[in-house]
Design a protein around this motif. Structure first.
Motif, short mmCIF file in Angstrom:
data_model
loop_
_atom_site.label_atom_id
_atom_site.label_comp_id
_atom_site.label_asym_id
_atom_site.label_seq_id
_atom_site.Cartn_x
_atom_site.Cartn_y
_atom_site.Cartn_z
N THR A 1 -9.38 -1.33 0.53
CA THR A 1 -10.59 -0.51 0.50
C THR A 1 -10.22 0.96 0.60
O THR A 1 -9.07 1.32 0.83
CB THR A 1 -11.52 -0.88 1.66
OG1 THR A 1 -10.93 -0.43 2.90
CG2 THR A 1 -11.76 -2.37 1.74
N SER B 1 -4.29 1.96 4.46
CA SER B 1 -5.59 1.34 4.17
C SER B 1 -5.66 -0.04 4.79
O SER B 1 -4.68 -0.60 5.27
CB SER B 1 -5.80 1.21 2.66
OG SER B 1 -4.97 0.19 2.14
N HIS B 2 -6.86 -0.61 4.77
CA HIS B 2 -7.02 -2.01 5.14
C HIS B 2 -6.26 -2.90 4.16
O HIS B 2 -5.97 -2.50 3.04
CB HIS B 2 -8.51 -2.41 5.13
CG HIS B 2 -9.30 -1.81 6.26
ND1 HIS B 2 -9.87 -0.56 6.19
CD2 HIS B 2 -9.59 -2.29 7.49
CE1 HIS B 2 -10.50 -0.30 7.32
NE2 HIS B 2 -10.34 -1.32 8.13
N GLN B 3 -5.97 -4.10 4.57
CA GLN B 3 -5.22 -5.02 3.70
C GLN B 3 -5.99 -5.38 2.45
O GLN B 3 -5.40 -5.78 1.46
CB GLN B 3 -4.85 -6.29 4.48
CG GLN B 3 -3.83 -6.05 5.58
CD GLN B 3 -3.44 -7.34 6.27
OE1 GLN B 3 -4.04 -8.39 6.05
NE2 GLN B 3 -2.43 -7.27 7.13
N ASN B 4 -7.31 -5.26 2.47
CA ASN B 4 -8.10 -5.62 1.28
C ASN B 4 -8.29 -4.44 0.33
O ASN B 4 -9.18 -4.45 -0.52
CB ASN B 4 -9.45 -6.20 1.69
CG ASN B 4 -10.23 -5.24 2.56
OD1 ASN B 4 -9.77 -4.13 2.86
ND2 ASN B 4 -11.42 -5.65 2.97
N GLU C 1 -14.25 6.93 5.38
CA GLU C 1 -14.32 6.35 4.02
C GLU C 1 -14.17 7.50 3.03
O GLU C 1 -15.04 8.36 2.92
CB GLU C 1 -15.64 5.62 3.80
CG GLU C 1 -15.73 4.96 2.43
CD GLU C 1 -17.05 4.26 2.20
OE1 GLU C 1 -17.20 3.61 1.14
OE2 GLU C 1 -17.94 4.38 3.06
N ARG D 1 -9.38 7.61 11.74
CA ARG D 1 -9.49 6.18 11.42
C ARG D 1 -10.96 5.83 11.21
O ARG D 1 -11.84 6.25 11.95
CB ARG D 1 -8.92 5.36 12.56
CG ARG D 1 -8.98 3.86 12.32
CD ARG D 1 -8.34 3.09 13.44
NE ARG D 1 -8.35 1.66 13.18
CZ ARG D 1 -7.85 0.74 14.00
NH1 ARG D 1 -7.30 1.11 15.15
NH2 ARG D 1 -7.90 -0.54 13.66
N ASP E 1 0.84 -1.19 0.00
CA ASP E 1 0.00 0.00 0.00
C ASP E 1 0.87 1.24 0.00
O ASP E 1 2.09 1.18 0.09
CB ASP E 1 -0.96 -0.01 1.19
CG ASP E 1 -0.24 0.02 2.52
OD1 ASP E 1 -0.93 0.00 3.55
OD2 ASP E 1 1.00 0.05 2.55
N GLU F 1 -7.38 3.07 7.58
CA GLU F 1 -7.03 2.18 8.68
C GLU F 1 -6.27 2.93 9.77
O GLU F 1 -6.50 2.70 10.96
CB GLU F 1 -6.16 1.03 8.15
CG GLU F 1 -5.61 0.09 9.21
CD GLU F 1 -6.66 -0.79 9.85
OE1 GLU F 1 -6.37 -1.39 10.89
OE2 GLU F 1 -7.79 -0.86 9.30
N GLU F 2 -5.39 3.84 9.35
CA GLU F 2 -4.58 4.56 10.32
C GLU F 2 -4.18 5.92 9.74
O GLU F 2 -3.93 6.05 8.54
CB GLU F 2 -3.32 3.76 10.66
CG GLU F 2 -2.44 4.40 11.71
CD GLU F 2 -1.20 3.56 12.03
OE1 GLU F 2 -0.29 4.08 12.70
OE2 GLU F 2 -1.15 2.40 11.58
#
Length: 474
Positions: A303, A298-301, A325, A322, A208, A307-308
């Protein structure tokens, strides 16, 4: 009577059924359009030969570093017999496209990286040495220019018009011009044509982005940015031109993104979209391409949900949280983290962008002033920003990794010392690379532009508040 007769004839002609054009006429029209586009663009395409350095790493054929070797006798014309240097472009070769005044030539960085010498062949059997003006490892783009040889006239080179790849659609007819298998030894580019198979292609996955400080720096070709062509690009085509039917440059061919075993029949090109055109214009000036940095992970998937948010990053200063969107950047839709990266990359460090965000079931908007993305690899710049008393600064997000701990202690971002010229007033005052400057004579500085304005008219000793206390520069 004459007027009535003319009207009657016109009416009869209108009533006659229109004949469909013959198939040969349609084909001939297409053939003419192709030939005209090629004729208009091929004079801007060149062949490039590279002699590599011993280690193949540091590029030495750079303006200001190029050794004073002259392969031409005084008074020798640029158009020389091919037997004199015809075999010089033989093993290590690629392509390039003339894009600016003074013979500026755009090519892929991996074509010229690590070069000790560059030799270019252009139309009319012109042969000349070239040197790198600027290079950006993240986009894999570089701009080179003819070496100014004493006693020799500059080569006659024709810049190509640059189009907008952002307007291309799948199925668009495209022409590819370059130096496949070193076929352009006479300076004449080889041509092929086909359609645009797809846009925004990614060849391989990577980590990422937008995290700061960075653990690794993936390159833009690893994101969905590339144009996919229906023609395979053979050896030597990197740096070649992809042109539309108007003869405008809309992409730069690259072999670096066609690994063995992956879609071997496809060719790829770096698009001349908003990001690509901005990079080209910056490199033509010998300057560094700066990419905007947000400061979120971001999230691992993959999106578009944050995430942080990194401490003291542009995102933190702009009150991103956090779980936010991110659904748009200046009105452009964002559907995942990749599209967020590409949307922000279209802007430079210091630009203010508007983020459309969903938070807690409602939509809000935040304005973020971007930091600078730390690009990994050899960055070549021949027109750096001017130094102030021997001191150059950069964005806070460029803080060296060895100083990461400072991030948790710094009360507010400032600017980071990028380099200090030896024996300069700044060096004598004790400045070192990596220090953080927060204030100048009591005035807060948060980016290089603010720093430049703060010091513009200062005379005499100046006090700079740093992370290591106040320092006075004489």
């Amino acid at each position: 009577m004459t007027l009535l007769l003319c009207l009657a004839c016109a009416t009869l002609a209108w009533d006659e059924p229109q004949k469909a054009p013959a198939a040969i006429d349609v084909v001939s029209a297409l053939e003419t359009t192709l030939a005209d586009a090629i004729a208009g663009a091929e004079g801007s395409v060149v062949a490039i030969h590279r002699d590599k350095t011993d280690d193949g790493q540091e590029t030495q054929a750079v303006r200001g570093k190029t050794p004073p070797v002259r392969p031409f006798a005084p008074g020798m014309p640029r158009a020389v017999p091919m037997m004199d240097m015809g075999e010089m472009i033989s093993v290590d070769f690629g392509s390039g496209v003339v894009v600016g005044d003074e013979g500026r030539i755009l090519t892929a960085f991996h074509v010229v990286k690590g070069a000790s010498r560059l030799v270019v062949k252009a139309t009319d059997r012109q042969i000349f040495r070239a040197e790198v003006i600027a290079a950006d490892p993240r986009s894999d783009l570089a701009v080179i220019a003819p070496v100014q040889e004493p006693g020799l006239a500059p080569p006659r080179l024709k810049p190509i018009a640059i189009g907008d790849a952002g307007k291309l659609r799948k199925g668009a007819f495209l022409i590819v011009l370059g130096n496949p298998f070193n076929a352009a030894r006479d300076g004449k580019a080889s041509a092929s044509w086909g359609i645009l198979s797809n846009v925004s292609r990614r060849v391989e996955l990577d980590m990422d982005d937008f995290q700061f400080p960075r653990q690794a720096t993936p390159q833009l070709p690893n994101y969905p940015t590339l144009l996919q062509l229906d023609a395979k690009l053979n050896l030597g085509m990197s740096g070649g031109a992809v042109v539309n039917m108007k003869g405008e440059l809309v992409g730069l061919t690259t072999m670096a993104s066609s690994p063995a075993g992956f879609d071997a029949m496809a060719g790829y090109a770096i698009p001349m979209d908003r990001t690509g055109r901005r990079a080209v214009e910056t490199l033509k000036q010998g300057k560094e391409v700066e990419y905007g940095l947000l400061g979120v992970t971001s999230h691992q998937n993959n999106t578009n949900i944050v995430e942080e948010v990194t401490l003291n990053s542009p995102a933190a200063l702009g009150d991103l949280q956090r779980g936010d969107e991110i659904v748009g950047v200046d009105g452009e839709p964002v559907v995942d983290f990749d599209s967020l990266i590409l949307a922000v990359n279209a802007y430079a460090a210091g630009d203010a962008i508007r983020l459309q965000i969903r938070r807690g079931g409602r939509e809000i908007e935040k304005t973020i002033v971007l930091g600078k993305f730390p690009v990994k690899g050899e960055i070549i710049v021949t027109a750096p920003p001017p130094a102030w008393r021997g001191l150059r600064v950069d964005y806070f997000t460029m803080l060296p990794r060895g100083n990461i701990g400072v991030l948790e202690e710094a009360p507010a971002p400032g600017v980071v010392v990028r380099d200090v010229e030896p024996d300069s007033p700044a060096a004598q005052a004790g400045f070192k690379q990596g220090q953080i400057i927060h204030k100048i004579d009591g005035k807060v500085v948060a980016n290089p532009d603010q720093f430049a304005k703060a010091v513009a008219n200062l005379t005499g000793p100046v006090t700079l508040l740093t992370d290591q206390g106040p320092i006075v520069v004489p």
